[in-house]
Design a protein around this motif. Structure first.
Motif, PDB file in Angstrom:
ATOM      1  N   VAL A 203     -53.219 -18.725 -74.713  1.00 45.74           N
ATOM      2  CA  VAL A 203     -54.366 -17.820 -74.750  1.00 45.74           C
ATOM      3  C   VAL A 203     -53.820 -16.404 -74.793  1.00 45.74           C
ATOM      4  CG1 VAL A 203     -56.454 -17.036 -73.598  1.00 45.74           C
ATOM      5  CG2 VAL A 203     -55.792 -19.446 -73.451  1.00 45.74           C
ATOM      6  N   LEU A 204     -54.139 -15.673 -75.854  1.00 43.08           N
ATOM      7  CA  LEU A 204     -53.672 -14.301 -76.004  1.00 43.08           C
ATOM      8  C   LEU A 204     -54.447 -13.367 -75.080  1.00 43.08           C
ATOM      9  CD1 LEU A 204     -53.362 -14.302 -79.896  1.00 43.08           C
ATOM     10  CD2 LEU A 204     -51.533 -14.638 -78.215  1.00 43.08           C
ATOM     11  N   SER A 205     -53.993 -12.139 -74.982  1.00 44.67           N
ATOM     12  CA  SER A 205     -54.571 -11.214 -74.005  1.00 44.67           C
ATOM     13  C   SER A 205     -56.034 -10.874 -74.290  1.00 44.67           C
ATOM     14  CB  SER A 205     -53.757  -9.918 -73.975  1.00 44.67           C
ATOM     15  OG  SER A 205     -53.783  -9.275 -75.244  1.00 44.67           O
ATOM     16  N   ASP A 206     -56.492 -11.038 -75.541  1.00 43.24           N
ATOM     17  CA  ASP A 206     -57.895 -10.758 -75.876  1.00 43.24           C
ATOM     18  C   ASP A 206     -58.790 -11.966 -75.675  1.00 43.24           C
ATOM     19  OD1 ASP A 206     -56.866 -12.271 -77.957  1.00 43.24           O
ATOM     20  OD2 ASP A 206     -58.134 -11.310 -79.470  1.00 43.24           O
ATOM     21  N   GLY A 207     -58.216 -13.086 -75.228  1.00 41.90           N
ATOM     22  CA  GLY A 207     -58.975 -14.312 -75.027  1.00 41.90           C
ATOM     23  C   GLY A 207     -58.924 -15.263 -76.203  1.00 41.90           C
ATOM     24  N   ASN A 223     -50.166  -7.442 -75.218  1.00 48.90           N
ATOM     25  CA  ASN A 223     -51.467  -6.803 -75.100  1.00 48.90           C
ATOM     26  C   ASN A 223     -51.775  -6.103 -76.418  1.00 48.90           C
ATOM     27  OD1 ASN A 223     -53.871  -5.879 -73.888  1.00 48.90           O
ATOM     28  ND2 ASN A 223     -52.909  -3.928 -73.362  1.00 48.90           N
ATOM     29  N   PHE A 224     -52.953  -6.332 -76.962  1.00 42.66           N
ATOM     30  CA  PHE A 224     -53.323  -5.711 -78.231  1.00 42.66           C
ATOM     31  C   PHE A 224     -53.712  -4.260 -78.008  1.00 42.66           C
ATOM     32  CE2 PHE A 224     -54.238 -10.251 -79.074  1.00 42.66           C
ATOM     33  CZ  PHE A 224     -53.402 -10.423 -80.174  1.00 42.66           C
ATOM     34  N   THR A 225     -53.099  -3.368 -78.794  1.00 44.56           N
ATOM     35  CA  THR A 225     -53.431  -1.948 -78.734  1.00 44.56           C
ATOM     36  C   THR A 225     -53.807  -1.476 -80.129  1.00 44.56           C
ATOM     37  OG1 THR A 225     -51.129  -1.337 -79.116  1.00 44.56           O
ATOM     38  CG2 THR A 225     -51.845  -1.540 -76.820  1.00 44.56           C
ATOM     39  N   GLY A 226     -54.470  -0.366 -80.231  1.00 44.60           N
ATOM     40  CA  GLY A 226     -54.838   0.165 -81.539  1.00 44.60           C
ATOM     41  C   GLY A 226     -56.116  -0.465 -82.064  1.00 44.60           C
TER      42      GLY A 226
END
Length: 414
Positions: A203-207, A223-226
């Motif tokens: 499971v990635l950081s954005d769910g 963690n996804f940024t931008g």
């Protein structure tokens, strides 16, 4: 929610309280295209519950079943699909299990129709290879430290950037963001590598959820940024992307890109396959070669049930073919079984080799052999190979290799 008649019959089958008439009704309902998804899931359940490779069928019964399948295939495009299962009046629950097992498990036909030999009468392929492990993978952290996940206990594995990496009790890897001390200024990337004989989910950081097949790899930010969420894959992966209209989700693979906002799709992009496929189950996606953004050609948009075919020829022409497919075939690996539809033996063996971790070796020309069928991924490979050998058109010899698996191969001959 009201319980359907099909649900009632399936429950009676499980409880061994189904009558002969209800058994015939169950087979009739399962053969209808509208119930295809339920039928496949039920077949898998029945397959996995069997202790023996297959029940014994007489030659006449096998021929009758084979003829009904051939008739259904021939009339598929001309009129509504005919029932797949002949409704025989066999006594008892054991007979019902036999029909279901054969219909879902042992139906394999070569390109030239030949009688199906009952598998229980064939000589088992010896020695044997065990199936892969759905919780086998290596997590590569930002500092290149490797974590062998199949030998790691559940709990907090690491702090990566501003994300906490946790392994839950089911073995799944979960990235959870938070305000952690020591957060680095730029993006932090992790990688998940799935060797032959493995599979894993995270499971990635954005769910967003990702399932990876054998011999696959994914690189992703902790963690996804931008303004975008972007990952890179090689191999095969199934995605359930969390909706976020402000940040499109992009998957990069083999000089290609899939872009979505929130949807379910499968990507098959192995280096040893000449054709790569993107199959959409839910929502919509844009699929294109990365150089399309530089030219006049626009990426294509898939609808549910469609599959984009990416190959060297389509990349040169920048024209991506699209076809309507059975999405269940594309995600069979995720649901725990192999599903082959008129597939050549070399393609089949590549899929088996990744899961059972062996090298195929061909002796003689087997290029004209095609098969179709379905079987659990959690059976020994002898069960799978016996299916093909039952057609009388192809043969196998297993070389187990040493204790570490080195030198393990399967020889394929006609």
């Amino acid at each position: 929610m009201a319980i359907s008649r099909l649900d009632t019959l399936i429950e009676r089958f499980r409880n061994k309280t189904i009558s002969e008439e209800e058994h015939a009704e169950l087979l009739s309902l399962l053969s209808q295209p509208a119930h295809a998804r339920t039928a496949r899931q039920f077949f898998k359940e029945v397959i996995d519950s069997q202790s023996d490779p297959a029940p014994l069928f007489s030659a006449a019964e096998s021929q009758e079943l084979y003829a009904s399948v051939q008739a259904a295939i021939q009339t598929k495009e001309e009129k509504p699909v005919a029932p797949l299962f002949p409704v025989w009046k066999w006594a008892g629950v054991a007979a019902a299990a036999c029909v279901l097992i054969v219909a879902s498990y042992w139906l394999l036909q070569p390109r030239e129709p030949k009688p199906i030999t009952p598998v229980a009468q064939t000589t088992p392929v010896k020695p044997d290879l065990q199936p892969g492990n759905k919780n086998k993978a290596i997590l590569i952290l930002a500092d290149k430290k490797e974590v062998i996940l199949d030998s790691t206990n559940a709990g907090i594995l690491s702090l990566q950037g501003n994300a906490q990496v946790r392994k839950d009790d089911s073995g799944q890897i979960i990235y959870e963001t938070g305000e952690l001390k020591g957060k680095p200024p730029g993006p932090v990337y992790n990688e998940l590598y799935i060797p032959n004989g493995g599979a894993y989910s995270l499971v990635l950081s954005d769910g967003s959820k990702v399932w990876l097949n054998s011999a696959s790899h994914i690189k992703f930010p902790v963690n996804f940024t931008g303004n975008t969420r972007e990952v890179e894959i090689n191999g095969e992966a199934y995605f359930e992307v969390a909706k976020d209209r402000s940040r499109p989700f992009k998957v990069h693979f083999n000089s290609s890109t899939v872009e979505v906002l929130g949807t379910h799709f499968n990507i098959n992009s192995y280096d040893d396959e000449s054709i790569h496929r993107v199959t959409l189950l839910e929502g919509s996606v844009r699929v294109g070669y990365e150089e399309m953004a530089k030219g006049e050609e626009q990426p294509i948009i898939l609808k549910p049930g469609q599959q984009a075919i990416l190959s060297q020829s389509s990349q040169k022409s920048q024209s991506i073919p699209v076809q309507t497919v059975d999405v269940e075939q594309a995600i069979a690996w995720k649901n725990g079984y192999f599903m082959f539809v008129d597939e050549d033996i070399k393609s089949i063996m590549r899929k088996l080799a990744r899961w059972y971790n062996f090298t195929p070796e061909y002796r003689g020309n087997v290029d004209d052999e095609q098969f179709g069928g379905m079987i659990s991924r959690f059976r020994n490979i002898s069960d799978v190979l016996n299916m093909f050998e039952s057609t009388g058109t192809i043969h196998f010899k297993i070389i187990p290799g040493d204790q570490s698996g080195r030198g393990r191969k399967i020889i394929i001959t006609k």
